[in-house]
Scaffold this active site. Structure first.
Site, PDB file in Angstrom:
ATOM      1  N   ASP A 141       0.885  -1.454  -0.118  1.00 46.97           N
ATOM      2  CA  ASP A 141       0.194   0.073  -0.129  1.00 46.97           C
ATOM      3  C   ASP A 141       0.827   1.417  -0.044  1.00 46.97           C
ATOM      4  O   ASP A 141       0.280   2.307  -0.396  1.00 46.97           O
ATOM      5  CB  ASP A 141      -0.806   0.026   1.196  1.00 46.97           C
ATOM      6  CG  ASP A 141      -1.758  -1.265   1.212  1.00 46.97           C
ATOM      7  OD1 ASP A 141      -2.094  -1.649   0.170  1.00 46.97           O
ATOM      8  OD2 ASP A 141      -2.425  -1.618   2.540  1.00 46.97           O
ATOM      9  N   GLY A 184      -5.049  -0.969  -1.931  1.00 45.91           N
ATOM     10  CA  GLY A 184      -4.225   0.134  -1.149  1.00 45.91           C
ATOM     11  C   GLY A 184      -4.943   0.648  -0.034  1.00 45.91           C
ATOM     12  O   GLY A 184      -4.464   1.671   0.572  1.00 45.91           O
ATOM     13  N   HIS A 284      -5.273 -10.257  -4.794  1.00 45.82           N
ATOM     14  CA  HIS A 284      -4.216 -10.748  -4.196  1.00 45.82           C
ATOM     15  C   HIS A 284      -3.070 -10.896  -5.345  1.00 45.82           C
ATOM     16  O   HIS A 284      -2.021 -11.179  -5.061  1.00 45.82           O
ATOM     17  CB  HIS A 284      -4.262 -12.040  -3.404  1.00 45.82           C
ATOM     18  CG  HIS A 284      -5.156 -11.548  -2.119  1.00 45.82           C
ATOM     19  ND1 HIS A 284      -6.388 -11.269  -2.297  1.00 45.82           N
ATOM     20  CD2 HIS A 284      -4.755 -11.128  -0.921  1.00 45.82           C
ATOM     21  CE1 HIS A 284      -7.056 -11.069  -0.996  1.00 45.82           C
ATOM     22  NE2 HIS A 284      -5.766 -10.764  -0.204  1.00 45.82           N
TER      23      HIS A 284
HETATM   24  O1  F6P Z   1      -2.437  -3.963   3.320  1.00 46.30           O
HETATM   25  C1  F6P Z   1      -2.114  -4.794   2.137  1.00 46.30           C
HETATM   26  C2  F6P Z   1      -3.433  -5.340   1.637  1.00 46.30           C
HETATM   27  O2  F6P Z   1      -3.307  -5.990   0.284  1.00 46.30           O
HETATM   28  C3  F6P Z   1      -4.564  -4.130   1.477  1.00 46.30           C
HETATM   29  O3  F6P Z   1      -4.155  -3.495   0.112  1.00 46.30           O
HETATM   30  C4  F6P Z   1      -5.771  -5.061   1.105  1.00 46.30           C
HETATM   31  O4  F6P Z   1      -6.845  -4.203   1.731  1.00 46.30           O
HETATM   32  C5  F6P Z   1      -5.513  -5.922   2.394  1.00 46.30           C
HETATM   33  O5  F6P Z   1      -4.175  -6.085   2.495  1.00 46.30           O
HETATM   34  C6  F6P Z   1      -6.130  -7.434   1.890  1.00 46.30           C
HETATM   35  O6  F6P Z   1      -5.909  -8.122   3.102  1.00 46.30           O
HETATM   36  P1  F6P Z   1      -6.375  -9.681   3.229  1.00 46.30           P
HETATM   37  O7  F6P Z   1      -5.145 -10.518   2.523  1.00 46.30           O
HETATM   38  O8  F6P Z   1      -6.522 -10.175   4.505  1.00 46.30           O
HETATM   39  O9  F6P Z   1      -7.512  -9.768   2.078  1.00 46.30           O
END
Ligand code: F6P
Length: 360
Positions: A141, A184, A284
């Protein structure tokens, strides 16, 4: 003096974590120190084997590997650890004393906390409990206060840029509105940087609440020039003027999950323009896979710098890049803060100068 170092990778993974682990491990071994990786974040502290001993063999060949060889968790806050109550419902409890005791039992002298803003807030609290912490800034982010750049960001924007490039050619063929949602959280770094680099027509970021009128005007202006498609990049945390952030809910002991803004924007724009729209949520993909050259190098530099901090007993510092120099800032000085995009920055001005609509 021989030291015992623990390394934690907390929160969402990011490309470059393994490079940072490798550099810290090799730099510590060079000094004759012992290194222990914490398995799967602080949550493992209850298990019989919370640590994995790291040596040169364990970190061989991992610079180019995505993810983290230690494992991580988004529910590993020792001050708010989720657990299941007897009635089956979830709650959180403070297990930080247990963590401190485990560090004492294993004779850990210092903790290298590799993480984002959440991990640095945890680190601040651990510092107050007497743990010697050195922080390494990690998050795709790029929103950690006081850091010009965080490890993982460069790879994320490269992946997003390539994806937007690819989606642009199909948008053009079908004369569609394409809305690409990028990660982000509450900052628009990924959207702005990848959107500009991939020549998006509209970029929506949390720092600039948007209006549909402004986007529709841009679409019509393009139509008038014979461009039947429009590429819209939207940060997951973007908000409509007077609107709310779009979320998928929150689980006990975890951060609120953002997402869903792309569908909302696409539907509204189709209704208003009569044009066909499609959405792509990169998700992801932006975090997985091999780190870029830049991320490998900055991660190795951060990891080795963290060990130099320990050697100098300069604890409770975050190693950061500022004005292209590696330096250190107190972890507690950034507690609760976040780095947003400055609306006066030349990058925002550049977007405006080359005709990108920022939704305002
Ligand atoms: O903080 C990194 C991040 O990829 C963010 O951009 C996103 O909102 C969050 O983590 C997603 O997290 P998770 O892996 O728990 O879905």
């Amino acid at each position: 003096m021989t030291m015992k170092i623990a390394i934690n990778t907390g929160g969402g993974d990011a490309p470059g974590l393994n490079a940072a682990i490798r550099a810290a491990t090799l730099a510590a071994h060079k000094r004759g120190w012992e290194v222990y990786g914490i398995k799967n974040g602080y949550g493992s502290i209850y298990t019989d084997e919370p640590f994995i001993k790291l040596d040169a063999d364990m970190v061989r060949g991992i610079t180019m590997q995505g993810g983290t060889i230690l494992g991580t968790a988004n529910r590993g806050n020792p001050f708010e650890m989720p657990y299941k109550k007897k009635d089956g419902t979830m709650d959180t409890k403070d297990v930080s004393e247990h963590l401190v005791q485990t560090f004492k039992d294993y004779g850990i002298d210092a903790l290298i906390a590799i993480g984002g803003d959440g991990s640095m807030n945890i680190a601040s609290k651990l510092i107050r409990k007497g743990i010697n912490v050195v922080g390494v800034p990690k998050t795709i982010d790029n929103d950690i206060y006081g850091c010009d750049v965080t490890l993982g960001f460069d790879t994320a924007i490269s992946i997003a840029t390539e994806a937007i490039d690819r989606i642009t050619t199909t948008a053009e063929s079908h004369h569609r509105l394409m809305v690409v949602e990028v990660m982000g959280r509450y900052a628009g770094w990924i959207a702005l940087y990848s959107g500009i680099a991939a020549s998006a027509d509209v970029i929506l970021i949390p720092e600039i609440p948007f209006s549909y009128d402004s986007i529709v005007e841009k679409i019509k202006e393009r139509e008038a020039k014979g461009r039947g498609y429009t590429m819209i990049v939207v940060a997951e945390g973007a908000i409509e003027k007077d609107g709310d952030i779009v979320t998928k809910g929150k689980k006990v002991g975890q951060q609120v999950q953002l997402g869903g803004i792309a569908d909302r924007v696409a539907n509204e724009l189709s209704n208003r323009t009569g044009k066909e729209s499609r959405t792509v949520v990169l998700g992801h993909l932006q975090r997985g896979g091999s780190p870029s050259t830049y991320d490998r190098l900055i991660s190795l530099r951060f990891g080795a710098a963290a060990i130099r901090c320990v050697q100098e007993h300069d604890f409770n510092k975050l190693v950061v890049l500022q004005d292209n120099q590696l330096t250190r800032i107190p972890i507690t000085s950034i507690e609760g803060k976040m780095k947003s995009i400055s609306l006066d920055s030349d990058t925002v001005q550049t977007a405006r100068d080359i005709g990108i609509c920022l939704g305002d």
